[in-house]
Design a protein around this motif. Structure first.
Motif, PDB file in Angstrom:
ATOM      1  N   UNK A 120      14.249  48.398 -69.980  1.00 41.60           N
ATOM      2  CA  UNK A 120      14.374  49.494 -70.936  1.00 41.60           C
ATOM      3  C   UNK A 120      15.721  50.214 -70.842  1.00 41.60           C
ATOM      4  N   UNK A 121      16.502  49.920 -69.812  1.00 44.98           N
ATOM      5  CA  UNK A 121      17.775  50.643 -69.653  1.00 44.98           C
ATOM      6  C   UNK A 121      18.956  49.738 -69.317  1.00 44.98           C
ATOM      7  N   UNK A 122      18.779  48.429 -69.227  1.00 45.44           N
ATOM      8  CA  UNK A 122      19.854  47.574 -68.692  1.00 45.44           C
ATOM      9  C   UNK A 122      21.119  47.604 -69.544  1.00 45.44           C
ATOM     10  N   UNK A 123      20.992  47.836 -70.842  1.00 47.87           N
ATOM     11  CA  UNK A 123      22.172  47.894 -71.704  1.00 47.87           C
ATOM     12  C   UNK A 123      22.647  49.289 -72.020  1.00 47.87           C
ATOM     13  N   UNK A 124      22.005  50.290 -71.415  1.00 46.64           N
ATOM     14  CA  UNK A 124      22.244  51.674 -71.823  1.00 46.64           C
ATOM     15  C   UNK A 124      23.655  52.155 -71.522  1.00 46.64           C
ATOM     16  N   UNK A 125      24.123  51.934 -70.306  1.00 46.51           N
ATOM     17  CA  UNK A 125      25.404  52.502 -69.902  1.00 46.51           C
ATOM     18  C   UNK A 125      26.540  52.048 -70.809  1.00 46.51           C
ATOM     19  N   UNK A 126      26.614  50.773 -71.066  1.00 45.14           N
ATOM     20  CA  UNK A 126      27.712  50.275 -71.896  1.00 45.14           C
ATOM     21  C   UNK A 126      27.557  50.721 -73.340  1.00 45.14           C
ATOM     22  N   UNK A 127      26.337  50.659 -73.856  1.00 52.67           N
ATOM     23  CA  UNK A 127      26.111  51.021 -75.256  1.00 52.67           C
ATOM     24  C   UNK A 127      26.383  52.497 -75.490  1.00 52.67           C
ATOM     25  N   UNK A 128      25.773  53.359 -74.680  1.00 48.95           N
ATOM     26  CA  UNK A 128      25.970  54.798 -74.857  1.00 48.95           C
ATOM     27  C   UNK A 128      27.393  55.213 -74.523  1.00 48.95           C
TER      28      UNK A 128
END
Length: 269
Positions: free
Chosen positions: A63-71
């Motif tokens: 649920x969060x693996x892509x969050x840092x780069x995307x946000x």
């Protein structure tokens, strides 16, 4: 006053759901890569430029693996509880962080997002509803049981992403070790096909136009199995089984319009 919805991915390999109107949108979870999110939105005629916020349901990696780069790339505010943030190990200071509390609506443009607690083996897990005027969409996955709060919110939705994680017989007779089977079906894991169907049959409002069956297990479920289980009980509700490998079409949901079953291709910002 329509909402446009799509599942960009749904499953243990990554979860990301889009809900928005013609001006503003939010993502619920960001468990796929930034590139995949961009690519799948572009194929649908959507754009990251309309995404005003990302809401995180809990800290599990799918649920969060892509969050840092995307946000970080788009400087999108991330709404997350303090306990979820603490347990997520996300890098701080790379994107805006906002907190939310249960049952306190948050305005994102004309959208209203409401979070409420759910039963799952995470620090502070939440489900969400997204409303635009009279139209309401729910994102109800990673749920151990259909608690009273879930029943209340589900019964008010015009569309819902509803977890159908596993078939009880496939799980029981499958290759998973006993402890993992117990974790999945133990009340703080996932909702089975049969549990989801019971919720749907008993509490589906007559105005629900779409149900998107979500977070299917690769090993303990089958899209064909769960589709056949739900088909006799749909009445006027459109059934969509989400994929763990690709996006769904965009669906138009409205309190005042009949269900729009075709993809919507005119929302590019």
């Amino acid at each position: 006053m329509s909402l446009f919805i799509t599942s960009l991915n749904s499953g243990s390999n990554g979860n990301c759901y889009y809900v928005g109107n013609e001006q503003d949108a939010v993502l619920i979870d960001a468990g796929i890569s930034c590139r995949q999110a961009e690519t799948r939105l572009r194929r649908l005629g959507l754009s990251m430029q309309t995404v005003r916020a990302i809401f995180i349901s809990h800290e599990h990696s799918d649920h969060i693996s892509g969050l840092s780069k995307l946000a970080g790339k788009y400087q999108i505010p991330v709404f997350i509880t303090a306990q979820t943030l603490k347990n997520s190990r996300l890098p701080l200071h790379t994107f805006p962080i906002r907190s939310f509390r249960s049952h306190e609506p948050i305005g994102i443009g004309d959208l209203r997002i409401m979070a409420f607690p759910k039963h799952h083996d995470a620090a502070d897990p939440h489900s969400f509803t997204v409303s635009y005027h009279d139209t309401r969409v729910g994102v109800f996955t990673d749920i151990g049981i259909a608690c009273d709060q879930l029943i209340h919110h589900f019964s008010q939705c015009h569309a819902a992403f509803l977890e159908t994680n596993y078939d009880e017989d496939l799980l029981e007779n499958g290759r998973y070790p006993y402890f993992l089977k117990q974790r999945i079906r133990g009340g703080k894991g996932h909702l089975s096909n049969q549990q989801a169907l019971a919720l749907f049959r008993t509490h589906k409002p007559p105005f629900m136009s779409h149900v998107l069956l979500s977070h299917l297990s690769k090993d303990n479920n089958s899209p064909f199995l769960v589709r056949d289980l739900f088909l006799p009980h749909l009445n006027s509700t459109q059934l969509i089984v989400t994929s763990r490998n690709e996006e769904t079409p965009v669906f138009r949901v409205s309190a005042r319009l009949e269900a729009q079953l075709e993809p919507v291709a005119d929302l590019q910002a």
